[in-house]
Each structure stands twice: as C-alpha cells, then as structure tokens.
Design a protein around this motif. Structure first.
Motif, PDB file in Angstrom:
ATOM      1  N   MET A 228       0.842  -1.225   0.144  1.00 44.36           N
ATOM      2  CA  MET A 228      -0.092  -0.051  -0.112  1.00 44.36           C
ATOM      3  C   MET A 228       0.876   1.127   0.108  1.00 44.36           C
ATOM      4  O   MET A 228       2.008   1.185   0.632  1.00 44.36           O
ATOM      5  N   ALA A 229       0.656   2.226  -0.685  1.00 44.74           N
ATOM      6  CA  ALA A 229       1.368   3.460  -0.760  1.00 44.74           C
ATOM      7  C   ALA A 229       1.064   4.256   0.491  1.00 44.74           C
ATOM      8  O   ALA A 229      -0.068   4.219   1.162  1.00 44.74           O
ATOM      9  N   GLU A 230       2.278   4.695   1.120  1.00 47.42           N
ATOM     10  CA  GLU A 230       2.399   5.432   2.301  1.00 47.42           C
ATOM     11  C   GLU A 230       2.132   6.620   2.058  1.00 47.42           C
ATOM     12  O   GLU A 230       2.160   7.486   1.226  1.00 47.42           O
ATOM     13  N   LYS A 231       1.217   7.383   3.227  1.00 42.59           N
ATOM     14  CA  LYS A 231       0.840   8.666   3.224  1.00 42.59           C
ATOM     15  C   LYS A 231       1.142   9.402   4.558  1.00 42.59           C
ATOM     16  O   LYS A 231       0.310   8.385   5.613  1.00 42.59           O
ATOM     17  N   GLY A 232       1.911  10.407   4.566  1.00 42.89           N
ATOM     18  CA  GLY A 232       1.858  11.192   5.820  1.00 42.89           C
ATOM     19  C   GLY A 232       1.226  12.471   5.784  1.00 42.89           C
ATOM     20  O   GLY A 232       0.229  12.629   4.989  1.00 42.89           O
ATOM     21  N   ARG A 233       0.956  13.069   7.063  1.00 43.93           N
ATOM     22  CA  ARG A 233       0.162  14.113   6.869  1.00 43.93           C
ATOM     23  C   ARG A 233       0.721  15.471   7.849  1.00 43.93           C
ATOM     24  O   ARG A 233       1.461  15.123   9.005  1.00 43.93           O
ATOM     25  N   PHE A 234       0.556  16.785   7.687  1.00 41.65           N
ATOM     26  CA  PHE A 234       0.728  17.836   8.382  1.00 41.65           C
ATOM     27  C   PHE A 234      -0.901  18.129   9.026  1.00 41.65           C
ATOM     28  O   PHE A 234      -1.781  17.956   8.162  1.00 41.65           O
ATOM     29  N   ALA A 235      -1.064  18.238  10.234  1.00 39.39           N
ATOM     30  CA  ALA A 235      -2.348  18.703  10.797  1.00 39.39           C
ATOM     31  C   ALA A 235      -2.348  19.785  11.718  1.00 39.39           C
ATOM     32  O   ALA A 235      -2.739  19.566  13.075  1.00 39.39           O
ATOM     33  N   PRO A 236      -1.972  21.066  11.260  1.00 40.86           N
ATOM     34  CA  PRO A 236      -1.892  22.086  12.246  1.00 40.86           C
ATOM     35  C   PRO A 236      -3.175  22.717  12.646  1.00 40.86           C
ATOM     36  O   PRO A 236      -4.207  22.530  11.838  1.00 40.86           O
ATOM     37  N   SER A 237      -3.176  23.195  13.813  1.00 34.29           N
ATOM     38  CA  SER A 237      -4.457  24.043  14.517  1.00 34.29           C
ATOM     39  C   SER A 237      -4.299  25.448  14.070  1.00 34.29           C
ATOM     40  O   SER A 237      -3.477  26.000  14.472  1.00 34.29           O
ATOM     41  N   PRO A 238      -5.147  25.946  13.272  1.00 38.55           N
ATOM     42  CA  PRO A 238      -4.926  27.382  12.993  1.00 38.55           C
ATOM     43  C   PRO A 238      -5.467  28.372  14.193  1.00 38.55           C
ATOM     44  O   PRO A 238      -6.140  29.199  13.871  1.00 38.55           O
ATOM     45  N   SER A 239      -4.694  28.034  15.371  1.00 36.13           N
ATOM     46  CA  SER A 239      -5.072  28.774  16.536  1.00 36.13           C
ATOM     47  C   SER A 239      -3.956  30.096  16.856  1.00 36.13           C
ATOM     48  O   SER A 239      -4.024  30.692  17.759  1.00 36.13           O
ATOM     49  N   GLY A 240      -3.036  30.202  15.912  1.00 37.86           N
ATOM     50  CA  GLY A 240      -2.188  31.119  16.156  1.00 37.86           C
ATOM     51  C   GLY A 240      -0.932  30.928  15.123  1.00 37.86           C
ATOM     52  O   GLY A 240      -1.187  29.844  14.419  1.00 37.86           O
ATOM     53  N   ARG A 241       0.121  31.594  15.071  1.00 35.31           N
ATOM     54  CA  ARG A 241       1.417  31.435  14.150  1.00 35.31           C
ATOM     55  C   ARG A 241       1.798  30.309  14.712  1.00 35.31           C
ATOM     56  O   ARG A 241       2.146  30.157  15.837  1.00 35.31           O
ATOM     57  N   MET A 242       2.485  29.247  13.867  1.00 38.74           N
ATOM     58  CA  MET A 242       3.246  28.209  14.251  1.00 38.74           C
ATOM     59  C   MET A 242       4.444  28.337  14.910  1.00 38.74           C
ATOM     60  O   MET A 242       5.181  29.712  14.762  1.00 38.74           O
ATOM     61  N   HIS A 243       4.931  27.729  15.817  1.00 37.00           N
ATOM     62  CA  HIS A 243       6.263  27.986  16.562  1.00 37.00           C
ATOM     63  C   HIS A 243       7.323  26.751  16.108  1.00 37.00           C
ATOM     64  O   HIS A 243       7.073  25.995  15.552  1.00 37.00           O
ATOM     65  N   LEU A 244       8.413  27.345  16.649  1.00 36.20           N
ATOM     66  CA  LEU A 244       9.433  26.185  16.300  1.00 36.20           C
ATOM     67  C   LEU A 244       9.113  24.643  16.421  1.00 36.20           C
ATOM     68  O   LEU A 244       9.367  23.689  15.684  1.00 36.20           O
ATOM     69  N   GLY A 245       8.403  24.338  17.497  1.00 40.33           N
ATOM     70  CA  GLY A 245       7.981  23.224  18.148  1.00 40.33           C
ATOM     71  C   GLY A 245       7.071  22.263  16.981  1.00 40.33           C
ATOM     72  O   GLY A 245       7.258  21.282  16.433  1.00 40.33           O
ATOM     73  N   ASN A 246       6.210  23.207  16.401  1.00 36.96           N
ATOM     74  CA  ASN A 246       5.384  22.818  15.399  1.00 36.96           C
ATOM     75  C   ASN A 246       6.218  22.475  13.871  1.00 36.96           C
ATOM     76  O   ASN A 246       5.921  21.486  13.227  1.00 36.96           O
TER      77      ASN A 246
END
Ligand code: GLU
Length: 319
Positions: A1-19
């Motif tokens: 099966m083809a592998e698929k990853g994801r980004f799933a940010p919550s837009p509750s503010g600007r992303m930080h270094l940890g994100n």
C-alpha cells in the motif's frame, strides 16, 4: 500500500519552532518511506481558530521547503481539508458508534470545554467514567428534557498495544490510562479524537507523526479506528521542544514564532538547526529538508524531549 503522511496544524495562532520540528519530521518520515504528504487544517475549535492562520501555516511550511501532494491549497484526494467543513462525515461515524452502543450521553459540565482541540501535555482533562454512564433510560430522559448532552465514548477495560515508530513498544489500558472522552460536545461540535480518527482513516493516512504529548491519544484513536472498522495507521511520536525553563513550546505562551524566525534567518539555517536537535546533522549546518533524508533513514531520533539549543541571536528573538 502507498504510504501517506500528514501535517495537521490547528490554526489557533502562528506556528512556533516546535510545530516546525514535528512537521519536518513528519515530512522526512513520509518521504523516507517513499510516500506522499497531505495538509489538513484542524479548525474545530472555532473560538480559537482563524482561516488567516491556516493560510499562514501553509505559507510557513512552504517557506521552510516542506511540500505536500494533497490537501489544503493543493486539492486532490478525499477533501475537504478543513475540519470545520467535514461535519457530515463525523456525524456518520458518531451514529455508527451510537448504534454500536459505544457512546453515552453526558450532562457533566467539566471536560467539554477543550474537547475540540488536541490534549497537549499539562492540560487537565477529565479522565474516566462519569455518573452519566450508568444512568437508566428514565434518568437520561429526565436530564435530556433540561438540556442537551455531550456524548462520551464508553471505553472498555482493555489494553491497546502498538509499536511507535520512534518511541518503541507501547501499551495503554483504555479505562485506566485514557478514560471515557468526549466525542461530541453539547453544542454539537465534534471532539478532536473522533475527528482526527475519521480524517486519518478516510484520507488514507498510513503514518501519523506528531508530538510525543499525543502518545496516549494514539491508544484512543486505535480503539476508535477498530470500533469503526478502519485499519489503524502507524503512529510515530517525536520529542517535544522545551524552552530554557523546561516548558513545552506553545502558541499560548507566545514562544518563538515562525514570523520572528523568518525575519532573521534563512530557511536552510532553520532546517539545519532543527536537524541538529533531531541528531541528524552537526551544529551550524544549513541545508534543505531533502538533504536530511539519508541521515533520517539511518539514525534513531532521541526519545526524550529536547531543550532548544542556542542559534545565533535566538535569545534576542524570544518575545
Ligand atoms: N491539530 C493538532 C495540533 O496542532 C495535532 C493533532 C494530530 O496531529 O493528531 O496540535
């Protein structure tokens, strides 16, 4: 099966270094497995989320040199890619759980407020069954005539075991370690655990890579996947980035956000800095994400959380 990853940010503010750190590792993991990546915006918590932050998150990921094949601003696949536009899909899954007797109405007021966002470390959530689980039909009818209920998953006394891509073998007792959790709030908003499970399943995600603080959420999500008849993906939980005083970086504490970084640094410097924290390249490296792929394939990530080391000017950039 083809592998698929994801980004799933919550837009509750600007992303930080940890994100950015989690997104970089999710991208490396998917690409190292020869897979694709999708971008989904987790905006169920209407009070905190704004579409301008979603657009900004996409722009920040692009600036860092991380691309995605499907999803927000890219289309394709099984959209829509904003959770706020996927209510019907969550409703259908919720009805299946209801028919299977795996959810119960709950009138307790605690525990509901944060249910639409991911339970990050240090946030206290209600754990365990509440009196409502044992209510008779008659008692339920009485409460229902007064106000609408939230709905909680009735988790069994059972362990869920899985091998985390980065943290190794894991086992959680659903009742002891996770407890009953809100799948739908009394205002009709679906909970994070249900939404993320339905989305990962329907979007064909095979590799979920995210911060270590969501490790026990994987047990809830595997149980939900099994209850809904979906094959669970692989899960990989990466270390959290900590500030000098030992706190997990967070949007709420206004930790080093990507706007400040972008004003001072080139993307290759930031990728190299994050790569150093992951043990993938020596300090002072400036490189692209693709250039970290060979090291990612052969090195083990650290399992424990990481203090953000100094990069020229980092302290001055802290707000
Ligand atoms: N949307 C969550 C967050 O930004 C991530 C949830 C997940 O990766 O499962 O914190």
């Amino acid at each position: 099966m083809a592998e698929k990853g994801r980004f799933a940010p919550s837009p509750s503010g600007r992303m930080h270094l940890g994100n950015l750190f989690s997104c970089l590792l999710a991208w490396l993991d998917a690409r190292a497995a020869g897979g694709t990546v999708l971008l989904r915006i987790e905006d169920l918590d209407r009070g905190r989320c704004r579409e301008e932050h979603a657009r900004q998150a996409a722009e920040d990921l692009r600036w860092l040199g991380l691309d995605w094949d499907e999803g927000y601003e890219a289309g394709g696949g099984e959209g829509p890619y904003l959770q706020s536009r996927r209510t019907e899909l969550y409703e259908a899954a919720f009805q299946r759980l209801r028919e299977a007797g795996l959810v119960y109405p709950c009138w307790c007021s605690r525990s509901q407020r944060l249910a639409a966002s991911a339970p990050h470390l240090g946030e206290h959530r209600d754990k365990g069954a509440c009196p409502c689980r044992a209510f008779t039909e008659e008692e339920r009818g009485l409460h229902a005539s007064q106000r609408p209920p939230a709905w909680k998953a009735a988790v069994p006394h059972r362990s869920v075991a899985f091998t985390d891509l980065f943290q190794g073998p894991q086992s959680f007792d659903l009742a002891e370690d996770c407890g009953d959790f809100v799948v739908r709030r009394s205002d009709g908003i679906f909970g994070y655990q249900l939404a993320v499970t339905v989305d990962d399943a329907l979007m064909g995600v095979t590799r979920v890579v995210r911060g270590r603080d969501l490790l026990d959420s994987a047990a809830r999500q595997i149980w939900l996947m099994e209850s809904l008849g979906f094959p669970p993906p692989r899960y990989g939980h990466v270390p959290l980035l900590l500030s000098a005083d030992g706190r997990r970086l967070s949007k709420r504490d206004r930790d080093l956000d990507v706007g400040l970084l972008r004003a001072e640094k080139r993307p290759e410097e930031v990728v190299g800095w994050l790569g150093t924290m992951a043990g993938l390249c020596p300090p002072g490296t400036a490189c692209t994400a693709s250039e970290l792929l060979p090291a990612f394939r052969t090195h083990e990530l650290p399992r424990t959380d990481i203090y953000v080391p100094r990069m020229g000017g980092y302290e001055e950039m802290m707000p």
